[in-house]
Enzyme design. Structure first.
Site, PDB file in Angstrom:
ATOM      1  CB  SER A  50      15.951   4.264  17.839  1.00  0.00           C
ATOM      2  OG  SER A  50      15.773   2.901  18.114  1.00  0.00           O
TER       3      SER A  50
ATOM      4  CD  GLU B  81      23.310   2.483   9.475  1.00  0.00           C
ATOM      5  OE1 GLU B  81      23.728   2.812  10.609  1.00  0.00           O
ATOM      6  OE2 GLU B  81      23.328   1.316   9.056  1.00  0.00           O
TER       7      GLU B  81
ATOM      8  CB  CYS C  67      -6.543   1.234   1.086  1.00  0.00           C
ATOM      9  SG  CYS C  67      -5.611   1.196  -0.448  1.00  0.00           S
TER      10      CYS C  67
ATOM     11  CG  HIS D 250      -4.549   5.026   2.788  1.00  0.00           C
ATOM     12  ND1 HIS D 250      -4.643   3.963   3.640  1.00  0.00           N
ATOM     13  CD2 HIS D 250      -4.044   4.541   1.628  1.00  0.00           C
ATOM     14  CE1 HIS D 250      -4.203   2.869   3.035  1.00  0.00           C
ATOM     15  NE2 HIS D 250      -3.839   3.198   1.807  1.00  0.00           N
TER      16      HIS D 250
ATOM     17  CD  GLU E 205      -5.670   5.671   6.749  1.00  0.00           C
ATOM     18  OE1 GLU E 205      -6.747   6.028   6.234  1.00  0.00           O
ATOM     19  OE2 GLU E 205      -5.007   4.691   6.345  1.00  0.00           O
TER      20      GLU E 205
HETATM   21  N1  GLN Z   1      -2.831  -4.083  -1.761  1.00  0.00           N
HETATM   22  C1  GLN Z   1      -3.873  -3.208  -2.240  1.00  0.00           C
HETATM   23  C2  GLN Z   1      -3.491  -2.480  -3.509  1.00  0.00           C
HETATM   24  O1  GLN Z   1      -2.330  -2.364  -3.830  1.00  0.00           O
HETATM   25  C3  GLN Z   1      -4.285  -2.221  -1.156  1.00  0.00           C
HETATM   26  C4  GLN Z   1      -3.219  -1.248  -0.819  1.00  0.00           C
HETATM   27  C5  GLN Z   1      -3.435  -0.523   0.479  1.00  0.00           C
HETATM   28  O2  GLN Z   1      -4.206  -0.948   1.317  1.00  0.00           O
HETATM   29  N2  GLN Z   1      -2.720   0.576   0.671  1.00  0.00           N
HETATM   30  O3  GLN Z   1      -4.335  -1.989  -4.197  1.00  0.00           O
END
Ligand code: GLN
Length: 534
Positions: free
Chosen positions: A14, A151, A381, A506, A508
């Protein structure tokens, strides 16, 4: 046109970049304006990636439709510049649970349910149903794992059966080692791997050779001989300056022509599309400048935990014609050692997503340093949540403010569990997932980045900005820059001075080479300004 399929398999080991090869094949066909879709087989028995540890398996990628999928989907989307859907991810967990459900309902009365033919048929039905629903010109199926793994053995057997009466081209990725840089390339492992594949009833139509240096003629000839192929079907995939160059490297070797011939498609390449791709690549290869960005995270030991983030910086760097050098900073180290020397060298700081308490105090330290020293900052986040905590503690004087995820007994829970999450007991697929809308405040840096009011970004979290603290935070200067209108949830926050943006989303995850994430474009611009001002 009858259905056309390409199946990508891996030999020997892999980590050779099967996802990059699959994405490059997809992109190559996209240059011909063909409608092409990827499908990924993963042999693990998890239903999806959502419950896996990013530290072991790499990033959990999230699609618009809430699916938590293998990080290869990130690669596919970044190359193809299209939103994909979760039904394209076929895991062992999904297959087995479907099969057992069918059996309980009496779907196989009187039969003993077996891997062959029941499970293999289930796989074939899945592929056919995807084909019917999406009607692509070509489906490219990547089989996760390596030939010889228990697998994925049922996936390989199902593809053997599948190919007996369908138009399938098998592409096989192998590894060609050389003992040192000047050493001769060795094909013996590939010969053994090919024999193993032939024993499974599959003979490859194309063999792609991963190697450090360019594939030597001698090695190419030998591999061609052992795989019953002409040498133009043995393709070089040696180290390159960026994976985004791989589709072009394949075209330069005529792989596009060979594949189209196998698929029975005759078309001209869309030169404008290819030129555009090449011009972005040339900015990655020889950018005009560079900036230094620190990523202060808790999974920096495995860079794949932040694959989308790393790529988003490549995309937005190319857009701004700079190379973004990343300093990976383990947040627990900042807790222990402060590391202000290291932080002071940065033109921008990012605190990415994550789960659990470990390392969060270090993130808060880094955020305070960025705010006080006006270093451009992006909080993603968990990063946005810690940005809120830092502001509450250090600017609003809310002593020991925290997220209830990190300190359930905190007096000031400025980040708290989302109300509707409270009743949820099961873990798989139950976070606030997928694409949500957000309305951005005019005049905010976020609005300037996106140049529009209504945006959509992807999410994966259980905690949120606690609206009870909104007033006090705002009164002390924190800018609420974006709200989800349906849930009245704070999605974007900003510092008034300098460039500091935190988002619950997010962004990104939606960044692609041909359309970088707007917020990252702005962030990199700010980092360039900062480096110019030093
Ligand atoms: N742990 C945090 C939450 O659940 C942030 C989650 C994350 O960064 N994706 O809200």
């Amino acid at each position: 046109m009858p259905p056309k399929y390409i199946v990508v398999l891996g030999l020997l080991m892999s980590g050779l970049g099967k996802g990059a090869v699959t994405s490059s094949i997809i992109k190559m066909l996209d240059f011909y304006d063909l409608k092409v879709l990827p499908v990924k087989f993963d042999g693990y028995l998890n239903y999806d990636c959502g419950t896996m540890n990013p530290y072991r398996h790499g990033e959990v990628f999230v699609l618009n439709d809430k699916s938590e999928v293998d990080m290869d989907f990130g690669l596919y989307e970044r190359f193809l510049n299209k939103d994909l859907t979760g039904n394209l991810s076929i895991t062992g967990g999904k297959l087995f649970s479907k099969l057992v459900n069918k059996e309980r309902k009496g779907g196989f009365l009187g039969e003993d349910v077996q891997i062959i033919p029941h499970l293999t048929n289930e796989i074939i039905e899945n592929i056919e149903s995807i084909y019917k629903k999406t009607n692509p010109d070509v489906l490219v199926i990547e089989v996760g794992g390596t030939i010889g793994d228990i697998e994925n053995s049922y996936f390989i057997e199902s593809m053997r059966q599948f190919a007996t009466n369908r138009d399938v081209t098998f592409v096989c990725l192998t590894y060609v080692p050389a003992l040192d840089v000047v050493g001769e390339q060795k094909t013996k492992p590939t010969q053994i791997g090919l024999r193993q594949l032939l024993q499974l009833g599959i003979s490859p139509d194309i063999v792609i050779c991963r190697s450090k240096a360019s594939l030597e003629k001698k090695a190419r000839d030998k591999i061609a001989l052992f795989s019953n192929l002409s040498t133009d079907r043995v393709i070089d995939d040696s180290d390159d300056y960026t994976i985004y160059h791989l589709p072009v490297h394949f075209i330069d070797q005529g792989l596009d022509k060979v594949l189209l011939e196998d698929l029975g498609i005759s078309r001209k390449i869309n030169k404008a599309k290819l030129n555009e791709w090449n011009s972005i690549n040339s900015k990655i290869k020889s950018p005009k400048g560079e900036v230094n960005v620190g990523i202060v995270g808790k999974y920096t030991g495995l860079k794949d935990s932040y694959a989308s983030l790393r790529e988003a910086l490549i995309h937005s760097g190319a857009f701004n014609n700079v190379r973004v050098n990343i300093d990976w900073i383990e947040s627990t180290d900042i807790e222990k050692k402060g590391q202000t020397d290291r932080l002071s060298k940065l033109n921008g700081i990012i605190v990415p997503g994550g789960f659990g308490k470990r390392g969060t105090e270090g993130m808060i330290n880094a955020i305070a340093y960025a705010r006080e020293n006006k270093i451009p900052f992006l909080g993603l986040c968990l990063g946005m949540q810690m940005m809120t905590v830092e502001y509450a503690r250090n600017v609003c004087g809310l002593d020991k403010a925290n997220s209830s995820e990190m300190d359930p007994k905190a007096k000031h829970k400025v980040i708290d569990i989302i109300e509707w999450q409270k009743g949820i007991k099961t873990k798989g697929g139950t976070m606030r997932l997928g694409a949500y809308e957000c309305l951005l405040a005019p005049n905010s840096n976020s609005y300037k980045a996106y140049s529009k009011k209504k945006i959509t970004e992807r999410h994966r979290h259980r905690y949120e900005f606690n609206n009870k603290y909104r007033k006090v935070l705002e009164k002390n200067g924190l800018v609420i820059a974006g709200i989800n209108p349906k849930e009245n949830l704070v999605e974007f926050i900003e510092w008034k001075d300098g460039f500091g943006v935190g988002t619950q989303a997010h962004p990104e995850l939606k960044s692609r080479l041909e359309s970088p994430a707007p917020l990252f474009i702005s962030f990199v611009k700010e980092a360039i300004n900062r480096s110019a001002g030093e």
